[in-house]
Enzyme design. Structure first.
Site, PDB file in Angstrom:
ATOM      1  N   LYS A 137      -0.769   1.910   0.186  1.00 53.59           N
ATOM      2  CA  LYS A 137      -1.966   1.290  -0.404  1.00 53.59           C
ATOM      3  C   LYS A 137      -2.079   1.581  -1.897  1.00 53.59           C
ATOM      4  CE  LYS A 137      -4.898   0.501   3.553  1.00 53.59           C
ATOM      5  NZ  LYS A 137      -3.996   0.854   4.672  1.00 53.59           N
ATOM      6  N   GLU A 176     -14.003  -3.614   0.145  1.00 52.22           N
ATOM      7  CA  GLU A 176     -14.498  -3.374   1.489  1.00 52.22           C
ATOM      8  C   GLU A 176     -13.457  -2.517   2.196  1.00 52.22           C
ATOM      9  OE1 GLU A 176     -12.508  -5.987   1.023  1.00 52.22           O
ATOM     10  OE2 GLU A 176     -11.203  -5.561   2.738  1.00 52.22           O
ATOM     11  N   SER A 180       4.919   3.423   6.453  1.00 50.86           N
ATOM     12  CA  SER A 180       3.869   2.997   5.515  1.00 50.86           C
ATOM     13  C   SER A 180       2.947   4.125   5.075  1.00 50.86           C
ATOM     14  CB  SER A 180       3.043   1.859   6.125  1.00 50.86           C
ATOM     15  OG  SER A 180       2.542   2.232   7.395  1.00 50.86           O
TER      16      SER A 180
END
Ligand SMILES: *Cc1c(COP(=O)(O)O)cnc(C)c1O
Length: 409
Positions: free
Chosen positions: A85, A107, A377
């Site tokens: 991310k 969000e 990830s």
């Protein structure tokens, strides 16, 4: 092809009041993309602040244990804040700086994207507001704690089911009123154009590195590349290194939850999952929705995969047969996680463990001179509450109760 479309998927279904904001964003994004110094600034930032390039680890023990293809693991868990991310939020941060805006909003469901965005805002000195369903605020206390300590304002959303999609509506409402000085940091390769394409661009750093690394370590292209798919950003990130190599098979692994047949899952691409084409949240893709277009409740042990839609880019690549989709159940995920920890000493996040499940099923049937890459990830540390609960660990329960007692005194 029409801009922002991938086959029949994608587009930008936005309210008229946001047209000018999106026009500005498109302009800034395209200018950044055409300017090689922007990409260099991004690579430098990620090297200096987020441990890039992340290693490609040869999983020697897993390879021996499973007895087939060589297994390589791309270590996005070693990024700052523990997942891929960071690539997206830091990239968008640089773009916000370039646009001269001073405030970011986002969000978040599980809170991971919120923590990453709050981190980026702290680094760049932006004001930051994170919208989160009230239900999720209660469930994800540790992440709310970190966001607030990083200086963000966390706004609990009390509409609807008080989860991710309600938070998303609220973030759009904010943006309509604040667009002059505010950027909305969408967290994955979904939403209206240019977000899918732009987020995929920032995440492509994973695939660019992985391609170089596998050539250096294995001497040729891998046979298969596996990635878990929530919205699809880590998958698109690594896949982009290999999309133009037809010999490399790309496999996206979705959340099978309690099993596709139970309906309690978050798979939008595998056979029998029940997803249908629709337009929502600003774009067209395959959604888990009722016949009336109401979004359904999804389930996964991995909060980051628990989403009703999927990237329009992946919907297209799936339809064309370039990416094969599979699913992994909650139970299979726990088994793959245990094995990775015990024999390789790596702790994939619940999300990433989905990719490990499918790789572990297929690697033993492949030849020893073949190679696969699993995109890890993120790291599993964040999942300690879920993992300890799922393993029903008695000493963990004792610890939690004891801690609670200390606070009651
Ligand atoms: C958020 C998250 C995901 C899911 O998002 P994608 O956009 O599908 O990559 C997967 N893994 C981890 C560790 C995450 O935090």
């Amino acid at each position: 092809m029409k801009k922002g479309y991938f086959g029949q998927w994608g587009g930008a279904f936005i309210p008229e009041v946001l047209y000018a904001t999106f026009a500005d964003l498109n302009k800034a994004y395209e200018a950044a993309r055409a300017d090689s110094s922007f990409w260099q600034e991004y690579v430098d930032l990620m090297g200096n602040y987020s441990c890039r390039p992340t290693p490609l680890t040869f999983a020697e023990n897993l390879t021996r244990h499973l007895g087939g293809a060589k297994i390589y693991v791309k270590r996005e868990d070693l990024n700052h804040t523990g997942a891929h991310k960071a690539n997206n939020v830091m990239g968008q941060g640089l773009l916000v700086k370039r646009m001269g805006k001073k405030r970011v909003i986002a969000e978040t469901g599980a809170g991971q994207h919120g923590v990453a965005t709050a981190t980026m805002a702290a680094r760049f000195g932006f004001d930051c507001t994170i919208y989160m369903g009230e239900e999720d605020v209660a469930r994800q206390r540790p992440n709310v704690f970190w966001m607030e300590k990083l200086g963000a304002t966390v706004v609990p959303v009390t509409d609807g089911s008080r989860t991710l999609k309600d938070a998303m509506n609220e973030a759009f409402r904010d943006w309509v009123a604040s667009m002059d000085d505010t950027h909305y940091v969408i967290g994955t390769v979904c939403g209206p154009h240019p977000f899918p394409e732009m987020v995929a661009w920032f995440q492509s750093i994973i695939g660019i590195e992985a391609k170089k690394q596998i050539m250096a370590q294995h001497g040729r292209m891998p046979d298969r590349v596996y990635a878990c798919v929530g919205g699809g950003s880590n998958a698109m990130g690594i896949f982009q290194g290999f999309l133009d190599e037809p010999s490399v098979e790309l496999i996206g692994v979705e959340a099978g939850g309690k099993g596709i047949a139970t309906g309690q899952h978050a798979s939008r691409m595998v056979d029998g999952c029940g997803a249908t084409p629709g337009v929502a949240q600003g774009y067209k893709t395959r959604f888990l929705q009722s016949e009336e277009g109401q979004m359904l409740d999804t389930h996964s042990i991995a909060a980051g995969l628990d989403y009703v839609g999927v990237s329009p880019i992946l919907a297209d690549l799936g339809e064309k047969g370039r990416v094969r989709f599979e699913s992994a159940t909650d139970q299979e995920v726990l088994e793959a996680l245990s094995l990775s920890m015990r024999i390789e000493g790596i702790t994939p996040a619940m999300e990433s463990s989905h990719a490990f499940v499918q790789a572990f099923k297929e690697a033993p049937k492949m030849d020893k001179d073949q190679a696969i890459i699993i995109n890890m990830s993120g790291r599993g540390d964040k999942d300690i509450f879920t993992i300890a609960h799922a393993f029903d660990d008695p000493s963990w329960k004792e610890f939690i109760v004891k801690r609670a007692d200390e606070y009651r005194k």
